[in-house]
Design an enzyme around this catalytic site. Structure first.
Site, PDB file in Angstrom:
ATOM      1  N   CYS A   1      32.076  40.528  34.570  1.00  0.00           N
ATOM      2  CA  CYS A   1      31.374  40.969  33.387  1.00  0.00           C
ATOM      3  C   CYS A   1      32.323  40.839  32.196  1.00  0.00           C
ATOM      4  CB  CYS A   1      30.877  42.401  33.439  1.00  0.00           C
ATOM      5  SG  CYS A   1      29.722  42.711  34.765  1.00  0.00           S
TER       6      CYS A   1
ATOM      7  N   ARG B   1      33.448  35.037  32.985  1.00  0.00           N
ATOM      8  CA  ARG B   1      33.660  36.333  33.649  1.00  0.00           C
ATOM      9  C   ARG B   1      32.430  36.794  34.419  1.00  0.00           C
ATOM     10  NH1 ARG B   1      38.032  39.215  31.966  1.00  0.00           N
ATOM     11  NH2 ARG B   1      37.013  41.097  32.670  1.00  0.00           N
TER      12      ARG B   1
ATOM     13  N   TRP C   1      28.066  39.932  35.846  1.00  0.00           N
ATOM     14  CA  TRP C   1      28.264  39.479  37.222  1.00  0.00           C
ATOM     15  C   TRP C   1      27.871  40.684  38.060  1.00  0.00           C
ATOM     16  CZ3 TRP C   1      31.111  40.536  41.645  1.00  0.00           C
ATOM     17  CH2 TRP C   1      31.229  39.488  42.560  1.00  0.00           C
TER      18      TRP C   1
ATOM     19  N   ASN D   1      31.925  46.817  31.716  1.00  0.00           N
ATOM     20  CA  ASN D   1      32.520  45.996  32.772  1.00  0.00           C
ATOM     21  C   ASN D   1      33.243  46.961  33.696  1.00  0.00           C
ATOM     22  OD1 ASN D   1      34.025  44.179  34.340  1.00  0.00           O
ATOM     23  ND2 ASN D   1      35.639  44.047  32.798  1.00  0.00           N
ATOM     24  N   GLY D   2      32.894  46.934  34.989  1.00  0.00           N
ATOM     25  CA  GLY D   2      33.549  47.831  35.938  1.00  0.00           C
ATOM     26  C   GLY D   2      32.525  48.537  36.792  1.00  0.00           C
TER      27      GLY D   2
ATOM     28  N   GLU E   1      45.838  25.963  49.153  1.00  0.00           N
ATOM     29  CA  GLU E   1      45.329  25.926  47.785  1.00  0.00           C
ATOM     30  C   GLU E   1      44.325  24.785  47.611  1.00  0.00           C
ATOM     31  OE1 GLU E   1      45.176  27.846  45.439  1.00  0.00           O
ATOM     32  OE2 GLU E   1      44.857  26.665  43.641  1.00  0.00           O
TER      33      GLU E   1
ATOM     34  N   LYS F   1      40.363  25.286  46.586  1.00  0.00           N
ATOM     35  CA  LYS F   1      39.659  24.625  45.463  1.00  0.00           C
ATOM     36  C   LYS F   1      38.369  24.009  45.963  1.00  0.00           C
ATOM     37  CE  LYS F   1      41.750  26.207  43.445  1.00  0.00           C
ATOM     38  NZ  LYS F   1      42.222  27.244  42.653  1.00  0.00           N
TER      39      LYS F   1
ATOM     40  N   GLU G   1      35.812  26.716  46.645  1.00  0.00           N
ATOM     41  CA  GLU G   1      35.395  27.426  45.437  1.00  0.00           C
ATOM     42  C   GLU G   1      34.388  26.646  44.599  1.00  0.00           C
ATOM     43  OE1 GLU G   1      38.923  30.196  43.686  1.00  0.00           O
ATOM     44  OE2 GLU G   1      39.347  28.060  43.727  1.00  0.00           O
TER      45      GLU G   1
ATOM     46  N   HIS H   1      45.157  23.947  68.688  1.00  0.00           N
ATOM     47  CA  HIS H   1      44.731  25.163  69.388  1.00  0.00           C
ATOM     48  C   HIS H   1      43.373  25.627  68.901  1.00  0.00           C
ATOM     49  CE1 HIS H   1      48.670  25.416  71.262  1.00  0.00           C
ATOM     50  NE2 HIS H   1      49.182  25.139  70.065  1.00  0.00           N
TER      51      HIS H   1
ATOM     52  N   LYS I   1      36.450  34.901  37.410  1.00  0.00           N
ATOM     53  CA  LYS I   1      37.826  34.531  37.077  1.00  0.00           C
ATOM     54  C   LYS I   1      38.780  35.678  37.386  1.00  0.00           C
ATOM     55  CE  LYS I   1      41.009  31.983  35.158  1.00  0.00           C
ATOM     56  NZ  LYS I   1      41.458  30.929  36.093  1.00  0.00           N
TER      57      LYS I   1
HETATM   58  C1  G6P Z   1      39.917  35.279  41.386  1.00  0.00           C
HETATM   59  C2  G6P Z   1      39.911  33.883  40.803  1.00  0.00           C
HETATM   60  C3  G6P Z   1      41.008  33.049  41.458  1.00  0.00           C
HETATM   61  C4  G6P Z   1      42.358  33.738  41.314  1.00  0.00           C
HETATM   62  C5  G6P Z   1      42.323  35.169  41.857  1.00  0.00           C
HETATM   63  C6  G6P Z   1      43.583  35.940  41.494  1.00  0.00           C
HETATM   64  O1  G6P Z   1      39.515  35.225  42.719  1.00  0.00           O
HETATM   65  O2  G6P Z   1      38.663  33.279  40.996  1.00  0.00           O
HETATM   66  O3  G6P Z   1      41.066  31.775  40.842  1.00  0.00           O
HETATM   67  O4  G6P Z   1      43.326  33.006  42.006  1.00  0.00           O
HETATM   68  O5  G6P Z   1      41.225  35.872  41.293  1.00  0.00           O
HETATM   69  O6  G6P Z   1      43.662  36.063  40.097  1.00  0.00           O
HETATM   70  P1  G6P Z   1      44.975  36.459  39.313  1.00  0.00           P
HETATM   71  O7  G6P Z   1      44.551  36.587  37.880  1.00  0.00           O
HETATM   72  O8  G6P Z   1      45.437  37.770  39.887  1.00  0.00           O
HETATM   73  O9  G6P Z   1      45.969  35.384  39.532  1.00  0.00           O
END
Ligand code: G6P
Length: 601
Positions: free
Chosen positions: A2, A29, A76, A102-103, A475, A479, A482, A498, A596
């Site tokens: 949010c 957000r 969100w 937000n929260g 990583e 990606k 995601e 395994h 994010k």
């Molecule tokens: C969310 C984002 C990720 C990010 C993670 C940690 O899940 O979608 O892209 O890696 O938070 O975020 P930070 O701001 O703590 O690195």
């Protein structure tokens, strides 16, 4: 999750269009609903609905709304499905008070029952709506809007960034922050509040990041902040942000993610330029004298932490890697004399913040690695190292990973120096990193598009590696999950026998990360195993390496050093995920169900 925004100007303007633009900025957000509330002579005018900002704004005609004071929200969903009634702003029974939030208000159910018993009528299923009714209730008892706002705040528990307008005091936006980020933008004949800095930058580059427990109000000329009933002198906390609003925009790229992938050489160069050798040496000493070392983070930041943790092994240092949300499991270990490295791009991820609080409560020294100056993490840690990636808007982290690895590699070198190791080869490699990142981008964009065509036809893929290549594989797979929604699983290559290999059949894509040349032979054995099952073998390999002959597709990156390679070998995998998402018609900047910055546990 949010995003909230509130602004008050000294005269009427095209406020609806201004609020829409703020929401477009904040949309990363949360993007399942959007809404605005503008103070009007007879109350508050609310326009809101489920859907993306652009379509809701168009459908409801945000741009035609005029006014001087208003709030806005992009949602969100946490409590209540994404629907018109659950979209923010929420209003009281008289429709004179509007709230964006937000929260999560944890005790909303008991407050809601109390208010229903007093005759309040609720329209939504959200926790937020209770705040509007609480204020209304206190106003009914004769309190002014400001007093009612403060009284309502004293009743709620949980995480919140709030912005509230009340037509009885039409020139004010009330606000409060606890655990969720909120920033005051300091203007000339206007003031504003917003969830993040890029949104403020459209209007002013002078900001005051609020601290937990602070609340207050803005008018076009006044910023009033209190903490626990006592006014706070925030004038001294005004900071000038060096980013331009342009930097925070897409700058010609179709998506923020692609722009941010291409910004990596520059982001790495800025991070290197900002390194503070003395601070690194101090932290190196802290780590060398620590009883135990922890590396904490979430998502991509956790994987950057793994690169560091694995790198420490070369100095015979053992660190415990902790996924931030799992910190409770490790709490029994935390003790005085220990040191933790806490990594978070935003510095606001609630799990990481909670882990840091638990660590510090038990006397552990915490070193933060973050991209955001005066974020909660930066403020609550003993020492801070800043990556200088600039604003990252794409939900999937890219340049923040590579700058985190850059910074942590520099810290690794500082430890080596403190131990009397000759780190000059690594130092030379670090200097070349921005140029190597640029070359890696140049070498792989075409291949990424080509491989993406194949990848898009699959529902699953493996990403395999060994050693420091493993976090890169993790990583890369993250990606792909995601943004392309393809089930991508990273595994230590040797371990793939395994279990995972059972799924491999004709054309199953397997991506190998060859970032550590000393592990090449062993990895080639795993390549042979997968090839024998007719998998499609894709590799990220050192430029010019003959491994290419064993692969169907090869991404190449100039070799530097196994740890620094983590920062460049990941780049082709970012591009691969991006182009696969595009091929599948997904929006890489707004992946479904993700946010994010995750500010709920
Ligand atoms: C969310 C984002 C990720 C990010 C993670 C940690 O899940 O979608 O892209 O890696 O938070 O975020 P930070 O701001 O703590 O690195």
């Amino acid at each position: 999750m949010c995003g909230i925004f509130g602004i008050t100007l000294d005269s009427e303007t095209n406020l609806g269009a201004l609020l829409r633009r703020a929401l477009e900025r904040l949309e990363y957000r949360g993007y399942d609903s959007a809404g605005i509330a503008v103070v009007a002579p007879s109350g508050v005018l609310v326009k809101k609905d489920a859907g993306k900002v652009a379509e809701v704004a168009q459908r409801l005609g945000f741009d035609h709304v005029k006014g001087a004071t208003g709030i806005a929200h992009t949602r969100w969903a946490t409590h209540g499905r994404p629907t018109q009634t659950n979209a923010h702003p929420h209003v009281d029974c008289t429709e004179t008070i509007a709230v964006v939030h937000n929260g999560i208000i944890e005790n909303y159910e008991e407050l809601k029952s109390e208010l229903i018993a007093k005759g309040h009528k609720f329209r939504s299923e959200t926790d937020t709506e209770i705040f509007a009714h609480l204020m209304e209730e206190y106003e009914r008892m004769g309190l002014s809007p400001w007093e009612a706002f403060k009284r309502a705040l004293s009743r709620i528990r949980g995480a919140y960034a709030l912005a509230v307008v009340d037509s009885k005091e039409p020139d004010k936006v009330f606000f409060a922050r606890n655990l969720s980020p909120l920033i005051v933008g300091v203007g000339d004949r206007f003031n504003l509040v917003a969830s993040d800095v890029p949104t403020v930058l459209d209007h002013t580059n002078r900001v005051i990041p609020l601290r937990d427990g602070e609340y207050g109000f803005i008018t076009s000329r006044v910023i009033h902040v209190e903490y626990d009933g006592v006014p706070v002198r925030v004038e001294e906390r005004v900071q000038t942000i060096p980013w331009s609003a342009d930097q925070a925009m897409r700058g010609g790229y179709p998506h923020f993610m692609l722009k941010e992938i291409h910004e990596q050489p520059e982001a790495i160069a800025s991070t290197i330029a900002g390194l503070e050798p003395r601070r690194l040496a101090e932290i190196a000493e802290m780590l060398l004298s620590a009883h135990k070392i922890y590396v904490v983070g979430a998502g991509t930041s956790y994987y950057a932490g793994l690169v560091f943790q694995l790198g420490l092994v070369s100095y015979k240092l053992a660190a415990v890697p902790i996924i931030a949300s799992e910190y409770g499991t490790y709490e029994g270990l935390f003790d005085k004399g220990d040191t933790a490295i806490a990594i978070s791009q935003s510095g606001e991820t609630i799990d990481t913040i909670r882990a840091v609080r638990a660590l510090r409560e038990r006397g552990v020294r915490v070193v933060a690695v973050t991209n955001v100056v005066s974020s909660t993490l930066a403020r609550e840690s003993d020492l801070v190292l800043y990556t200088r990636a600039g604003p990252e808007i794409g939900v999937a982290a890219t340049k923040t990973f590579t700058t985190q690895v850059t910074l942590l590699s520099a810290l690794h070198m500082a430890i080596g120096r403190a131990l009397g190791v000759d780190v000059s080869p690594q130092e030379a490699a670090l200097k070349r990193l921005p140029e190597v990142a640029r070359k890696t981008l140049e070498l792989n964009e075409g291949t990424a598009k080509e491989v993406a065509e194949k990848m898009a036809a699959n529902q699953s893929a493996y990403y395999l590696s060994r050693g420091v290549g493993m976090p890169v594989a993790l990583e890369g797979a993250l990606k792909m999950k995601e943004i392309a929604y393809i089930h991508a699983e990273a595994y230590p290559a040797g371990e793939s026998k395994h279990g995972p290999i059972a799924l491999v059949e004709n054309k199953f894509p397997v991506v190998f990360v060859f970032s550590d040349p000393s592990l090449k032979e062993k990895l080639l054995n795993n390549v042979a195993e997968m090839a024998a099952r007719d998998a499609t073998i894709i590799g990220v390999i050192p430029r010019g390496d003959d491994v290419a002959k064993k692969l169907k597709y090869a991404f190449e990156a100039p070799h530097l050093d196994p740890m620094l390679n983590a920062a460049t070998f990941v780049i082709p995998l970012q591009l691969l995920a991006y182009y696969t998402a595009i091929k599948l018609g997904r929006d890489p900047d707004k992946p479904r169900n993700l946010a994010k910055t995750v500010t709920v546990e």
